[in-house]
Design a protein around this motif. Sequence first.
Motif, PDB file in Angstrom:
ATOM      1  N   LYS A  16       0.832  -1.212   0.000  1.00  0.00           N
ATOM      2  CA  LYS A  16       0.000   0.000   0.000  1.00  0.00           C
ATOM      3  C   LYS A  16       0.858   1.250   0.000  1.00  0.00           C
ATOM      4  N   THR A  97       5.771   2.310  10.129  1.00  0.00           N
ATOM      5  CA  THR A  97       4.515   1.779  10.662  1.00  0.00           C
ATOM      6  C   THR A  97       4.768   0.598  11.595  1.00  0.00           C
ATOM      7  N   ASN A 130      -2.237   0.598  14.803  1.00  0.00           N
ATOM      8  CA  ASN A 130      -3.110   0.588  13.631  1.00  0.00           C
ATOM      9  C   ASN A 130      -4.524   1.066  13.987  1.00  0.00           C
ATOM     10  N   PRO A 131      -5.047   2.083  13.284  1.00  0.00           N
ATOM     11  CA  PRO A 131      -4.367   2.882  12.257  1.00  0.00           C
ATOM     12  C   PRO A 131      -3.471   3.916  12.910  1.00  0.00           C
ATOM     13  N   LEU A 290     -14.934   5.741  14.227  1.00  0.00           N
ATOM     14  CA  LEU A 290     -14.244   5.747  12.942  1.00  0.00           C
ATOM     15  C   LEU A 290     -14.459   4.399  12.260  1.00  0.00           C
ATOM     16  N   PHE A 292     -14.580   2.623   7.980  1.00  0.00           N
ATOM     17  CA  PHE A 292     -14.198   2.929   6.606  1.00  0.00           C
ATOM     18  C   PHE A 292     -14.936   2.001   5.654  1.00  0.00           C
ATOM     19  N   THR A 312      -4.679   0.707   3.786  1.00  0.00           N
ATOM     20  CA  THR A 312      -4.339   2.071   3.378  1.00  0.00           C
ATOM     21  C   THR A 312      -4.228   2.978   4.595  1.00  0.00           C
ATOM     22  N   ILE A 313      -5.137   2.802   5.562  1.00  0.00           N
ATOM     23  CA  ILE A 313      -5.132   3.702   6.724  1.00  0.00           C
ATOM     24  C   ILE A 313      -3.989   3.390   7.681  1.00  0.00           C
ATOM     25  N   THR A 314      -3.314   2.272   7.466  1.00  0.00           N
ATOM     26  CA  THR A 314      -2.092   1.993   8.208  1.00  0.00           C
ATOM     27  C   THR A 314      -0.893   2.648   7.531  1.00  0.00           C
ATOM     28  N   MET A 316      -0.792   5.228   5.241  1.00  0.00           N
ATOM     29  CA  MET A 316      -0.800   6.644   4.893  1.00  0.00           C
ATOM     30  C   MET A 316      -0.307   7.606   5.980  1.00  0.00           C
ATOM     31  N   PRO A 317      -0.578   7.387   7.269  1.00  0.00           N
ATOM     32  CA  PRO A 317      -0.081   8.357   8.253  1.00  0.00           C
ATOM     33  C   PRO A 317       1.430   8.554   8.191  1.00  0.00           C
TER      34      PRO A 317
END
Length: 349
Positions: A16, A97, A130-131, A290, A292, A312-314, A316-317
């Motif tokens: 990702k 991450t 996570n996330p 939250l 998704f 993705t939410i893991t 992207m930050p």
Amino acid sequence: MTYRVVQWTTGNVGTKSVHAITTNPNLELVGCYAWSKDKVGVDVGTLCGIAPVGVTATDDVDALLALRPDCVVYNPMFADVDELVRILAAGVNVVTTSEFITGTGFGAGRDRIVEACRRGDSTIFGSGINPGFIQLFAVVTAGISDRVDRISIVESFDTTIYNSPATEIPMGFGYPIDHPDLAAITEKGSRIFREAVQLVADAVGARLDDIRCEPRYAQTTEDLALPGDWTIKAGCVAGIDVRWTGHVGGREIVEIRGVWTKGQTLDPVWSTDFGYTITVEGRPTIRSTLSFEPPPDFAGETLDDYIMLGLTITAMPAITAIPAVVAAPPGIATYTDLPLLLPRGVLNA
């Protein structure tokens, strides 16, 4: 400016990350580290299920560092202190991450990381559990109450379709329910939650007296065949509820809790929500949920497609933090040190 990036591994989260890096005009993928020998020499796009990108994976660390990237996106589940020290001492920033927020879980390894940052004039940022932004979400939410009594973050999922026994077994999944070391196994496997508790406490100016880990378990009453050629036998752990809590003066002020279950054969039976619940108890009390879902144009054909969407939410930050981390002073940076992280290069204009 455009930031030159090396991707470190192409597992689930790494895949990702590659997707995000190669579609962001502010980022340039210049190299990729391959942990598996069979990935060496293969185009990174091919490894990650997209069109070739003109960058081949390698296990030659010196060659990657010689590229002089601005940042390494480091996505192994479990961080290797020797690798991090080598990267940081070479003057390359790291966003990760892996199980890293403050580095306190590494003991003396944290001192080595700090020294490597000093030598290389580099910075490391770990997005955390996570996330990766969930503790930041809680801190921001707390900023709209004029009195905060307690902050709670609860992650709750049925992970039956998640194909990663290598990351779940260290948490305690699959062990006999009466294993004498089960609580210690879960505490070690979830130690990143401890760092997250400390981060949230630091953000509200609290000096913790104590941080505690309190796990509980459910067993499966039937054998569970799971992805990854993994079977959890009847009588073994198929549900974990682990609470990490921070205390001041005997009062609990921060809770970070993970509730993970597998299937419908648990004993005892747990009612599991799906998503993340952030509660700031105070004046006023604020509760946020939250979750998704896929965008309208999402074409998922397999369970893996949906799993990758969730990852993705893991990823992207950490990627969103790259510009701020490159600009930050050397050392270990957390959300409490960095400015507002702006999502540049992701707008579908």
